[in-house]
Design an enzyme around this catalytic site. Structure first.
Site, PDB file in Angstrom:
ATOM      1  N   ASN A   1      38.874  41.691  49.765  1.00 56.24           N
ATOM      2  CA  ASN A   1      39.341  42.556  48.976  1.00 56.24           C
ATOM      3  C   ASN A   1      38.107  43.216  48.525  1.00 56.24           C
ATOM      4  O   ASN A   1      37.110  42.586  47.577  1.00 56.24           O
ATOM      5  CB  ASN A   1      39.985  41.856  47.577  1.00 56.24           C
ATOM      6  CG  ASN A   1      40.198  42.951  46.434  1.00 56.24           C
ATOM      7  OD1 ASN A   1      40.067  44.215  46.516  1.00 56.24           O
ATOM      8  ND2 ASN A   1      40.721  42.358  45.268  1.00 56.24           N
TER       9      ASN A   1
ATOM     10  N   LYS B   1      37.565  45.634  46.064  1.00 58.49           N
ATOM     11  CA  LYS B   1      37.793  46.253  44.531  1.00 58.49           C
ATOM     12  C   LYS B   1      37.163  47.442  44.661  1.00 58.49           C
ATOM     13  O   LYS B   1      37.382  48.295  45.492  1.00 58.49           O
ATOM     14  CB  LYS B   1      37.456  45.080  43.719  1.00 58.49           C
ATOM     15  CG  LYS B   1      37.532  43.803  43.810  1.00 58.49           C
ATOM     16  CD  LYS B   1      37.330  42.810  42.710  1.00 58.49           C
ATOM     17  CE  LYS B   1      37.456  41.372  43.211  1.00 58.49           C
ATOM     18  NZ  LYS B   1      37.514  40.487  42.218  1.00 58.49           N
TER      19      LYS B   1
ATOM     20  N   HIS C   1      47.454  41.641  41.865  1.00 62.52           N
ATOM     21  CA  HIS C   1      46.260  40.983  41.668  1.00 62.52           C
ATOM     22  C   HIS C   1      46.116  40.856  40.156  1.00 62.52           C
ATOM     23  O   HIS C   1      46.492  41.453  39.352  1.00 62.52           O
ATOM     24  CB  HIS C   1      45.126  41.884  42.158  1.00 62.52           C
ATOM     25  CG  HIS C   1      43.660  41.242  42.424  1.00 62.52           C
ATOM     26  ND1 HIS C   1      42.882  41.147  41.194  1.00 62.52           N
ATOM     27  CD2 HIS C   1      43.114  40.487  43.336  1.00 62.52           C
ATOM     28  CE1 HIS C   1      41.991  40.493  41.379  1.00 62.52           C
ATOM     29  NE2 HIS C   1      41.883  39.899  42.733  1.00 62.52           N
TER      30      HIS C   1
ATOM     31  N   GLU D   1      43.394  41.267  38.374  1.00 66.03           N
ATOM     32  CA  GLU D   1      43.005  42.470  37.676  1.00 66.03           C
ATOM     33  C   GLU D   1      43.922  43.514  37.160  1.00 66.03           C
ATOM     34  O   GLU D   1      44.044  44.361  36.155  1.00 66.03           O
ATOM     35  CB  GLU D   1      41.597  42.996  38.374  1.00 66.03           C
ATOM     36  CG  GLU D   1      40.630  42.088  38.312  1.00 66.03           C
ATOM     37  CD  GLU D   1      39.647  41.774  39.720  1.00 66.03           C
ATOM     38  OE1 GLU D   1      39.711  42.952  40.412  1.00 66.03           O
ATOM     39  OE2 GLU D   1      39.073  41.079  39.759  1.00 66.03           O
TER      40      GLU D   1
ATOM     41  N   GLU E   1      45.731  32.564  43.240  1.00 63.16           N
ATOM     42  CA  GLU E   1      44.254  33.089  42.951  1.00 63.16           C
ATOM     43  C   GLU E   1      44.315  32.566  41.274  1.00 63.16           C
ATOM     44  O   GLU E   1      44.549  33.322  40.396  1.00 63.16           O
ATOM     45  CB  GLU E   1      44.103  34.481  42.862  1.00 63.16           C
ATOM     46  CG  GLU E   1      44.138  34.945  44.265  1.00 63.16           C
ATOM     47  CD  GLU E   1      43.224  36.247  44.710  1.00 63.16           C
ATOM     48  OE1 GLU E   1      42.178  36.157  45.336  1.00 63.16           O
ATOM     49  OE2 GLU E   1      43.433  37.233  43.775  1.00 63.16           O
TER      50      GLU E   1
ATOM     51  N   GLY F   1      35.741  35.573  40.812  1.00 63.87           N
ATOM     52  CA  GLY F   1      34.480  36.335  40.341  1.00 63.87           C
ATOM     53  C   GLY F   1      33.576  35.233  39.484  1.00 63.87           C
ATOM     54  O   GLY F   1      32.729  35.987  38.888  1.00 63.87           O
TER      55      GLY F   1
ATOM     56  N   SER G   1      36.586  32.764  44.348  1.00 62.66           N
ATOM     57  CA  SER G   1      35.095  32.466  44.652  1.00 62.66           C
ATOM     58  C   SER G   1      34.995  31.427  45.948  1.00 62.66           C
ATOM     59  O   SER G   1      34.269  30.758  46.067  1.00 62.66           O
ATOM     60  CB  SER G   1      34.506  31.495  43.503  1.00 62.66           C
ATOM     61  OG  SER G   1      34.461  32.176  42.211  1.00 62.66           O
TER      62      SER G   1
END
Ligand code: PEP
Length: 250
Positions: free
Chosen positions: A9, A11, A95, A97, A167, A173, A213
């Site tokens: 991904n 992003k 996701h 985010e 996730e 991240g 990660s």
């Protein structure tokens, strides 16, 4: 046997030129990998350019989100048929985010999942708990609600093509990976829940990816877990050398 799947991904990173250069490198090291799937999710604006570079490779493409409607007054969205026309076969949906920054809720995510399936895209359906939820021992409760709501109305047949990505938000991240034991425990829980909802045969065949990660130095131990079928990779997918090592996990 579930075929391993590694998804990258990107992003909101890379210009079209940068995407072009990055995929050229990744394409080289993905060539000849016959026992696993590799999917890249560049920014929408670069989908078509990346797809042209990959035209004779086995690397597949995904969009990072997708609308449930084919066309209409949905400013800023992209439709399933649009991403398909740019070369994508899958879409990341839900996701963290999107959930956290853009406040997409389970109902909207469910519409996106159903929309993707209706138009023949593979949903890469993401779920995950916050650190607070984990520390409050709410992980399983939170994940169960995300799965039941996000996959509501998905047929058994469509579930066979859907991919789930676990996730944990605290690992995305942050450089903090779930331990292989933590990840395996959750993946086994998800599979058991999918068996309850869709039957054991489907649950046994659905691919469940771990994301958070994932790096060259932890991918092998994660992939060795019985219920981890692949990885959704963010940061390390932007570096050709790292991503190449990840897709060549042992
Ligand atoms: C992600 O964005 O889905 C992700 C897992 O990011 P990272 O690998 O950087 O934690």
């Amino acid at each position: 046997m579930r075929r391993p799947l590694i998804a990258g991904n990107w992003k909101m990173h890379t210009s079209i030129l940068e995407a072009y250069l990055l995929v050229a490198e990744i394409g080289k090291c993905a060539a000849g990998l016959k026992d696993r799937d590799v999917i890249l999710a560049p920014p929408n604006i670069a989908l078509n350019a990346v797809s042209r570079v990959l035209h004779d490779s086995d690397v597949l493409l995904a969009s990072q989100n997708v609308c449930w409607e084919e066309e209409g007054a949905f400013t800023g969205e992209i439709s399933p048929t649009m991403v398909k026309s740019a070369g994508a076969v899958a879409s990341i949906i839900g996701h963290s985010e999107r959930r956290q920054i853009f406040h997409e809720d389970d109902e909207m995510i469910n519409k996106r999942v159903l929309g993707a399936l209706k138009f023949g895209l593979i949903p890469l359906f993401c779920i995950g708990e916050t650190l607070e939820e984990r520390e409050g021992e709410k992980t399983f409760e939170v994940l169960e609600a995300q799965i039941r709501k996000g996959l509501a109305g998905v047929s058994v047949e469509d579930m066979a093509t859907t991919v789930v990505a676990y996730e944990p938000i605290w690992a995305i991240g942050t450089g903090k990976t779930a331990t292989k034991e933590q990840a395996q425990e959750v993946h086994a829980f998800i599979r058991k829940l999918l068996a309850e909802m869709f039957g054991k045969a489907i649950a046994d065949s659905v691919r469940i990816l771990y994301g958070g990660s994932v790096k060259p130095d932890n991918v092998d131990e994660l992939m060795a877990q019985p219920d981890i079928d692949g990885a959704l990779v963010g940061g390390a997918a932007l570096n050709a050398e790292s991503f190449c090592r990840i897709i060549n996990f042992k």
